[in-house]
Design a protein around this motif. Structure first.
Motif, mmCIF file in Angstrom:
data_model
loop_
_atom_site.group_PDB
_atom_site.id
_atom_site.type_symbol
_atom_site.label_atom_id
_atom_site.label_comp_id
_atom_site.label_asym_id
_atom_site.label_seq_id
_atom_site.Cartn_x
_atom_site.Cartn_y
_atom_site.Cartn_z
ATOM 1 N N ILE A 177 -4.130 6.544 1.672
ATOM 2 C CA ILE A 177 -3.354 5.972 1.484
ATOM 3 C C ILE A 177 -3.001 6.129 3.152
ATOM 4 O O ILE A 177 -3.457 5.480 3.704
ATOM 5 C CB ILE A 177 -2.690 5.624 0.309
ATOM 6 C CG1 ILE A 177 -3.401 5.561 -0.336
ATOM 7 C CG2 ILE A 177 -1.407 5.037 0.863
ATOM 8 C CD1 ILE A 177 -3.787 4.007 -0.572
ATOM 9 N N ARG A 223 1.235 4.765 -3.074
ATOM 10 C CA ARG A 223 0.714 5.660 -2.198
ATOM 11 C C ARG A 223 1.094 6.674 -3.017
ATOM 12 O O ARG A 223 -0.312 7.805 -3.355
ATOM 13 C CB ARG A 223 1.554 6.221 -1.080
ATOM 14 C CG ARG A 223 1.017 7.671 -0.540
ATOM 15 C CD ARG A 223 2.077 7.911 0.727
ATOM 16 N NE ARG A 223 1.952 9.023 1.116
ATOM 17 C CZ ARG A 223 1.959 10.294 1.051
ATOM 18 N NH1 ARG A 223 2.696 10.531 0.100
ATOM 19 N NH2 ARG A 223 1.615 11.564 1.399
ATOM 20 N N ILE A 260 1.038 -1.389 -0.128
ATOM 21 C CA ILE A 260 0.039 -0.236 0.311
ATOM 22 C C ILE A 260 1.123 0.842 -0.421
ATOM 23 O O ILE A 260 0.935 1.975 -1.022
ATOM 24 C CB ILE A 260 -0.952 -0.105 1.119
ATOM 25 C CG1 ILE A 260 -2.193 -1.505 1.057
ATOM 26 C CG2 ILE A 260 -1.651 1.375 1.159
ATOM 27 C CD1 ILE A 260 -2.876 -1.450 2.057
#
Length: 93
Positions: free
Chosen positions: A86, A48, A44
């Motif tokens: 995010i 970003r 993740i």
């Protein structure tokens, strides 16, 4: 199940052919639950920053917020919105 937990489960399923039917790992598995959560977080974090296509897609949404803004401002707003989301996801644990 949190997004991090869902991502960790997806990684477990892809990386661990010995995953048990309840989603748990066998004792002898070399990856731990915490390892998969960290892999999910790393993935993740790696996405970003949105690419141009993602910024364009986001710009379609935010352009209605301030129609007098320039196209570049819309793209910047979309990128920042994505980053904020995010960051929130990563801080959620």
């Amino acid at each position: 199940m949190s997004p991090i937990e869902r991502a960790a489960l997806a990684f477990r399923k892809q990386l661990s052919p010995s995953l048990l039917s309840d989603g748990s790992l066998p004792v002898e598995e070399k990856f731990t639950e915490a390892d998969f959560a960290e892999i999910a977080r790393a993935a993740i974090a790696a996405i970003r920053d949105p690419d141009e296509k993602m910024q364009e897609a986001g710009a379609e949404v935010v352009k209605y917020v301030g129609s007098s803004e320039s196209r570049e401002a819309h793209r910047s707003d979309a990128a920042n919105t994505f980053r904020f989301m995010i960051d929130a996801l990563l801080s959620d644990g």
